[in-house]
Scaffold this motif. Structure first.
Motif, PDB file in Angstrom:
ATOM      1  N   ARG A  68      64.507   3.904  14.864  1.00  0.00           N
ATOM      2  CA  ARG A  68      63.245   4.599  15.131  1.00  0.00           C
ATOM      3  C   ARG A  68      63.406   5.557  16.318  1.00  0.00           C
ATOM      4  O   ARG A  68      62.921   6.692  16.283  1.00  0.00           O
ATOM      5  CB  ARG A  68      62.131   3.603  15.408  1.00  0.00           C
ATOM      6  N   GLU A 112      66.432  -1.698  13.914  1.00  0.00           N
ATOM      7  CA  GLU A 112      65.287  -0.891  13.488  1.00  0.00           C
ATOM      8  C   GLU A 112      64.713  -0.101  14.673  1.00  0.00           C
ATOM      9  O   GLU A 112      64.360   1.069  14.541  1.00  0.00           O
ATOM     10  CB  GLU A 112      64.207  -1.778  12.880  1.00  0.00           C
ATOM     11  N   VAL A 159      63.644  13.554  12.738  1.00  0.00           N
ATOM     12  CA  VAL A 159      63.779  13.330  11.298  1.00  0.00           C
ATOM     13  C   VAL A 159      62.982  12.088  10.904  1.00  0.00           C
ATOM     14  O   VAL A 159      62.580  11.293  11.757  1.00  0.00           O
ATOM     15  CB  VAL A 159      65.253  13.147  10.879  1.00  0.00           C
ATOM     16  N   ALA A 160      62.801  11.932   9.613  1.00  0.00           N
ATOM     17  CA  ALA A 160      62.100  10.749   9.107  1.00  0.00           C
ATOM     18  C   ALA A 160      62.945   9.499   9.374  1.00  0.00           C
ATOM     19  O   ALA A 160      64.177   9.572   9.472  1.00  0.00           O
ATOM     20  CB  ALA A 160      61.845  10.891   7.611  1.00  0.00           C
ATOM     21  N   ILE A 161      62.282   8.351   9.478  1.00  0.00           N
ATOM     22  CA  ILE A 161      62.980   7.088   9.753  1.00  0.00           C
ATOM     23  C   ILE A 161      64.004   6.791   8.668  1.00  0.00           C
ATOM     24  O   ILE A 161      65.116   6.339   8.962  1.00  0.00           O
ATOM     25  CB  ILE A 161      61.972   5.933   9.914  1.00  0.00           C
ATOM     26  N   ALA A 162      63.670   7.066   7.412  1.00  0.00           N
ATOM     27  CA  ALA A 162      64.615   6.815   6.307  1.00  0.00           C
ATOM     28  C   ALA A 162      65.879   7.664   6.484  1.00  0.00           C
ATOM     29  O   ALA A 162      66.994   7.182   6.254  1.00  0.00           O
ATOM     30  CB  ALA A 162      63.956   7.112   4.967  1.00  0.00           C
ATOM     31  N   ASP A 163      65.708   8.922   6.904  1.00  0.00           N
ATOM     32  CA  ASP A 163      66.877   9.783   7.140  1.00  0.00           C
ATOM     33  C   ASP A 163      67.674   9.292   8.342  1.00  0.00           C
ATOM     34  O   ASP A 163      68.903   9.271   8.331  1.00  0.00           O
ATOM     35  CB  ASP A 163      66.440  11.237   7.354  1.00  0.00           C
ATOM     36  N   ALA A 164      66.966   8.894   9.397  1.00  0.00           N
ATOM     37  CA  ALA A 164      67.642   8.386  10.595  1.00  0.00           C
ATOM     38  C   ALA A 164      68.456   7.136  10.263  1.00  0.00           C
ATOM     39  O   ALA A 164      69.555   6.949  10.801  1.00  0.00           O
ATOM     40  CB  ALA A 164      66.621   8.079  11.690  1.00  0.00           C
ATOM     41  N   LYS A 220      71.115  15.886  14.242  1.00  0.00           N
ATOM     42  CA  LYS A 220      70.472  17.088  13.705  1.00  0.00           C
ATOM     43  C   LYS A 220      70.361  18.070  14.861  1.00  0.00           C
ATOM     44  O   LYS A 220      69.732  17.799  15.879  1.00  0.00           O
ATOM     45  CB  LYS A 220      69.104  16.767  13.130  1.00  0.00           C
ATOM     46  N   ALA A 265      65.392   8.476  15.187  1.00  0.00           N
ATOM     47  CA  ALA A 265      64.564   9.360  14.364  1.00  0.00           C
ATOM     48  C   ALA A 265      63.716  10.257  15.261  1.00  0.00           C
ATOM     49  O   ALA A 265      63.593  11.469  15.018  1.00  0.00           O
ATOM     50  CB  ALA A 265      63.671   8.541  13.437  1.00  0.00           C
ATOM     51  N   GLY A 266      63.133   9.661  16.310  1.00  0.00           N
ATOM     52  CA  GLY A 266      62.330  10.456  17.232  1.00  0.00           C
ATOM     53  C   GLY A 266      63.162  11.491  17.962  1.00  0.00           C
ATOM     54  O   GLY A 266      62.743  12.650  18.117  1.00  0.00           O
TER      55      GLY A 266
END
Length: 171
Positions: A118, A114, A126-131, A141, A121-122
């Motif tokens: 995270r 996790e 992108v959003a955490i769900a997308d990451a 991305k 994602a940073g």
């Protein structure tokens, strides 16, 4: 340890201890067929019947019964059942501790995953769900595109679907 000859010479013995009965056939020089029973009464009865009593427990039983073989058999069963139950409790405690350790390690792995998602994602913005969907395939991305290997996609769903298809193929 050898039990008295009349004990190992083919008797049929029944021991009543704490409301349970352990029945065993004893034949000279023949072990009873092994069972998968965890019943401590059965184990103790089989030990007596086959002449394979635990020496220390048999000695304690003889002393407790003042040398009376018949009484010492029942005492032996009481002693062995107690020891076997203690051993089973210790094994169960070890199994619970091992399970707790596995759970702790699994939780640490989930927490680490996790944390990496995270961070990803940073980094990717992108959003955490997308990451979480991008991370297993290392989809990045870049600008407004999603990049998987040398392929570029406008939609994350397309990149994930293709990456999943490629990585599920053997070889």
């Amino acid at each position: 340890m050898k039990l008295p000859t009349k004990l190992a010479a083919g008797l049929r013995m029944t021991f009543a201890v704490e409301g349970k009965a352990a029945v065993a056939d004893a034949e000279p020089n023949r072990l009873l067929e092994a069972t998968t029973s965890d019943d401590p009464f059965e184990i103790a009865g089989r030990e007596l019947a086959t002449g394979s009593a635990e020496p220390g427990a048999w000695a304690r039983a003889l002393v407790a019964a003042d040398g009376d073989v018949a009484r010492s058999q029942a005492e032996y069963v009481r002693i062995r059942v107690s020891v076997l139950q203690e051993q089973a409790a210790k094994l169960e405690a070890v199994a619970r501790a091992e399970e707790a350790e596995r759970d702790r390690v699994d939780q640490m792995a989930r927490d680490e995953h996790e944390s990496r998602v995270r961070a990803w994602a940073g980094e990717q913005g992108v959003a955490i769900a997308d990451a979480a969907r991008m991370w297993p395939f290392r989809i990045a991305k870049v600008g407004d595109r999603f990049v998987y290997r040398e392929y570029r996609y406008e939609r994350l769903e397309d990149a994930v679907a293709y990456a999943s298809k490629l990585e599920s193929k053997p070889g």
